[in-house]
Design an enzyme around this catalytic site. Structure first.
Site, short mmCIF file in Angstrom:
data_model
loop_
_atom_site.label_atom_id
_atom_site.label_comp_id
_atom_site.label_asym_id
_atom_site.label_seq_id
_atom_site.Cartn_x
_atom_site.Cartn_y
_atom_site.Cartn_z
N GLY A 108 -51.63 -40.59 7.62
CA GLY A 108 -52.13 -40.79 8.98
C GLY A 108 -51.21 -41.75 9.70
O GLY A 108 -50.03 -41.80 9.42
N SER A 109 -51.75 -42.54 10.64
CA SER A 109 -50.98 -43.61 11.30
C SER A 109 -51.59 -43.99 12.63
O SER A 109 -52.31 -43.20 13.26
CB SER A 109 -49.51 -43.22 11.54
OG SER A 109 -48.84 -42.97 10.34
N ASN A 110 -51.26 -45.21 13.07
CA ASN A 110 -51.48 -45.66 14.44
C ASN A 110 -50.13 -46.10 15.00
O ASN A 110 -49.29 -46.63 14.25
CB ASN A 110 -52.42 -46.87 14.51
CG ASN A 110 -53.77 -46.62 13.86
OD1 ASN A 110 -54.46 -45.68 14.22
ND2 ASN A 110 -54.15 -47.49 12.93
N ASN B 84 -53.24 -40.17 15.43
CA ASN B 84 -53.38 -38.85 14.81
C ASN B 84 -54.31 -37.92 15.57
O ASN B 84 -54.66 -36.85 15.06
CB ASN B 84 -53.83 -38.95 13.35
CG ASN B 84 -52.94 -39.84 12.53
OD1 ASN B 84 -53.40 -40.79 11.92
ND2 ASN B 84 -51.65 -39.56 12.54
N ARG C 125 -61.36 -43.38 15.18
CA ARG C 125 -60.18 -44.24 15.09
C ARG C 125 -59.31 -44.17 16.34
O ARG C 125 -58.92 -45.23 16.88
CB ARG C 125 -59.38 -43.93 13.82
CG ARG C 125 -58.14 -44.82 13.66
CD ARG C 125 -57.60 -44.80 12.22
NE ARG C 125 -57.27 -43.47 11.76
CZ ARG C 125 -56.08 -42.89 11.88
NH1 ARG C 125 -55.10 -43.53 12.49
NH2 ARG C 125 -55.86 -41.69 11.41
#
Length: 759
Positions: free
Chosen positions: A211-213, A471, A500
């Site tokens: 995933g990631s931010n 994401n 999120r």
């Protein structure tokens, strides 16, 4: 007492290696490795070959065993050393070693890497990248020869027969496999027909998800008027997809610092003096599946004509020295899958990243970029981002978002017209009719390779305030300017953002309005750090009021309700109620008895016109909601787990408590454990989550950067840098990056090694 920097010079005689490296004009490599706090290496050389040599040497010092094991995987030799039924070391999607070996031997046998290496850039590697790879291989091998397999500091591979020199081919195969990570390489069982290993209960083990931010903040969002970047990739905490923190410098040519995935000689997420960038995993299409209309068991029809399937013989050596033979079939589209076949049809996988070695050159060119315009030109030149969005900014304070990733050229009309039945339930990909050439991928004039969308069709946004992604699909990179009108192969618009991404955008909005309790509006490096470590749980915030209403009518739940009432809604180490909420929330929506439908617990459903505020509320009068809380409480009580259990007590990595909450709950820096909460009140070890976190501010006098490598620099359990940054992350700390020569030299813990080697 002031500590003096330690300086060591090692004159190294080069070992014989399988692939002779390119060298400097005098036939040798030379580099300087300076290590600062937490063992972070800063590698300097006069040319690309020397830079690769120094990087390969430094990386081998810290993580040789991980890469050595992965090389066994890439060569298709895991069955020989570890047995055919054991699980492979792929951290994203492990499979049985035999399936892994058959797959990787088929890739090697296809000759795809060999063909790409004969092509000039941008299709094949640039001369600079070739020298970097060759030097990296030589540096790794020099460290191994200098140390000896029997004397390796890491007990995981010390003295093991499977450890040996690596080749440039191994590294090119690793770069190709990275590009294929979410496409061909995740279909090993389907391609080989060898089933995935099952756990004791007979069901496949849950796998960590990437995933990631990422945020790119422009001049209107920052107090200083320059650009800022937050990088928070959520990649596996074990294996080859970990990040390694490094600075790579060729004076006057290249100076980049950031996170570099294991076994790659380039920085994927990082910054130089004037530009910074980050990536998040995009959920655009990476492949399509073609339904083949069979003419007979060895051929299929295209436009009414029979085309023979190709056949590939693959042999895998087993521990006793015997050979296991396998026959795979191929088509014009790609490998024929071993699933879904009938007497009338078969299916083939068409992977847009099947021959993509361009990504490494793109990252290298981005690292050399002096401005955002030059970074964008690098992306237009190579078009190699395999599966990620890009968010970037520069010292001028312009924020940029784009999905420049490799996406099959399938228009919306073509996807509808060519739609065919799927070979697998839940397959999230286009399945197209392979019996007609009208369903072949299209081509854009500005694309560097056929069959993919070119830059003119890619979603992108340039702003003076900010762009962000967690994401979610591209459409909400900035709510003030929703992106629409792009091919659906890049993702849907008007869809639920998920918690999120919503909390991410809310965190930015509150900071820009100054309503988050952190002072005047706008980001500074300090407020960026504080915002990220807030540990807010958005689902609790959205459902708290309705939960109170439900609690008043359920006396048997009062104890649990009191715990949740006192909790501040943050997944900190001491958050009493955070784990109880998770166990309740994850039960929401589950059928109360077999056969019942899944239900939504949200009182206000999602409204595309209000994507930032819906869904919201809790269906407090729904029996299923009340049952979910009762079931969670029953589990705690039956196992004598206190309802006040905290994240610090329940979740850890190498015995170090880890804060955060799981995907779906609505924490920004989410974590994922290997399994559910045990009867002992603990989860299995954290295996995915925030990995290389970077907050960088670009100023007129250079970058100011804070980082933390959550699982630390070395996978070696005996290394002093195995968990030192993990402990720092646990308590919410950051490392002040040393980027300039003066900053590096000022470190009282500095250790400097000069390394040299020849052919």
């Amino acid at each position: 007492m002031k500590l003096r920097p330690l300086v060591i010079t090692l004159a190294l005689l080069a070992p014989a290696v399988a692939a002779a490296p390119a060298t400097a004009a005098d036939g040798s490599y030379s580099a300087t490795i300076r290590r600062t706090e937490y063992g972070i290496p800063h590698v300097t050389a006069k040319d690309y070959g020397g830079l690769g040599f120094g990087y390969g040497y430094a990386f081998a010092q810290d993580n040789l065993c991980t890469l050595a094991s992965w090389v066994v995987t890439l060569r298709g030799e895991r069955s020989r050393y570890f047995g055919p039924d054991a699980e492979s070391d792929d951290p994203v999607k492990p499979v049985a070693n035999l399936a892994s070996d058959v797959y990787y031997r088929s890739v090697a046998g296809s000759g795809v890497v060999r063909r790409l290496l004969t092509r000039p850039a941008p299709i094949g590697p640039s001369d600079e990248l070739r020298r970097l790879v060759d030097g990296y291989v030589a540096g790794y091998n020099r460290y191994l020869a200098d140390t000896g397999v029997a004397n390796l500091p890491d007990p995981r591979c010390r003295g093991k027969a499977w450890v040996g020199p690596i080749t440039a081919t191994d590294m090119w195969n690793n770069l190709l496999d990275l590009s294929r990570m979410v496409s061909s390489s995740s279909f090993k069982e389907a391609i080989t027909g060898i089933a995935e290993p099952e756990d004791e209960a007979g069901a496949p083990e849950p796998r960590p998800a990437a995933g990631s931010n990422a945020w790119a903040l422009g001049r209107q969002a920052t107090r200083g008027g320059g650009g800022m970047v937050l990088a928070d990739p959520h990649f596996p905490w074990q294996g080859i997809r970990r990040f390694y923190q490094v600075q790579l410098t060729i004076p006057g040519v290249l100076d980049v610092s950031g996170g570099s995935l294991y076994g790659t000689p380039v920085v994927q997420i990082g910054h130089n003096a004037t530009v910074a960038w980050a990536h998040t995993v995009s959920h655009a299409q990476r492949f399509t599946v073609y339904r083949l209309k069979l003419a007979d068991d060895r051929s299929y029809l295209v436009d009414g004509r029979a085309e023979p399937m190709g056949e590939q013989e693959v042999e895998v050596t087993l521990p006793d020295g015997t050979v296991s033979g396998h026959r795979l079939r191929t088509s014009r589209y790609g490998p024929v899958l071993a699933v879904g076949q009938t007497g009338e049809a078969a299916y083939a996988l068409a992977d847009a990243n099947a021959a993509n070695l361009r990504a490494a050159d793109e990252w290298l060119a981005m690292a050399r970029a002096g401005s955002l315009d030059e970074l964008r030109e690098a992306q237009r030149t190579y078009q190699g981002m395999p599966f990620v969005h890009t968010l970037a900014t520069d010292a001028s304070g312009t924020a940029y978002f784009a999905d420049t990733s490799v996406v099959p050229h399938v228009t919306d009309a073509q996807a509808k017209r060519c739609a065919a039945s799927s070979p697998m339930p839940g397959l999230d990909a286009y399945v197209l009719d392979g019996s007609t050439s009208a369903c072949l991928w299209g081509r854009d004039g500005d694309a560097v390779v056929p069959g993919v969308f070119g830059p003119g069709n890619q979603p992108k946004l340039v702003r003076a305030d900010y762009v962000a992604n967690s994401n979610n699909t591209y459409w909400m990179a900035n709510p003030a300017k929703p992106l629409t009108g792009y091919p659906k192969a890049y993702g849907e618009t008007g869809t639920d953002l998920e918690p999120r991404p919503r909390v991410s955008l809310d965190m930015i909005g509150r900071r820009l309005s100054g309503t988050d309790g952190l002072g005047a509006p706008g980001f500074t490096l300090q407020t960026l750090q504080a915002t990220v470590h807030g540990k807010r749980n958005l689902t609790f915030e959205l459902m708290r009021d309705d939960l109170r209403t439900m609690c008043r009518s359920r006396p048997e739940l009062h104890e649990a309700c009191r715990v949740l009432e006192k909790w501040d809604g943050r997944a900190t180490l001491d958050g009493e109620g955070a784990v109880l909420w998770r166990e309740f929330f994850t039960r929401l929506g589950r059928p109360t008895k077999p056969g019942d439908p899944v239900f939504s617990p949200w009182r206000v459903p999602f409204d595309p016109a209000r994507p930032l505020t819906t869904p919201s509320g809790l269906k407090s009068d729904d029996p299923g909601v009340r049952q979910a809380l009762a079931d969670a409480v029953r589990y705690f009580r039956s196992n004598r787990i206190p309802l006040t259990l905290t994240p610090g007590q329940a979740q850890s990595y190498s015995s170090i408590p880890i804060p955060g909450c799981t995907e779906g709950e609505g924490c920004f820096d989410r974590v994922r454990m290997r399994g559910p909460l045990g009867a002992n009140g603990r989860y299995p070890e954290v295996d995915t989550g925030s990995s290389f976190m970077m907050a960088v501010e670009l100023t007129g006098s250079g970058p100011r950067t804070r980082t933390v490598l959550t699982y630390s620099l070395s996978a070696n359990p005996d290394s002093p840098h195995h968990t030192d940054q993990t402990a720092l992350f646990s308590r919410g700390g950051w490392v002040t990056e040393r980027f300039t020569a003066a900053e590096i030299a000022a470190d009282p813990h500095l250790q400097t090694v000069a390394v040299h080697g020849g052919r």
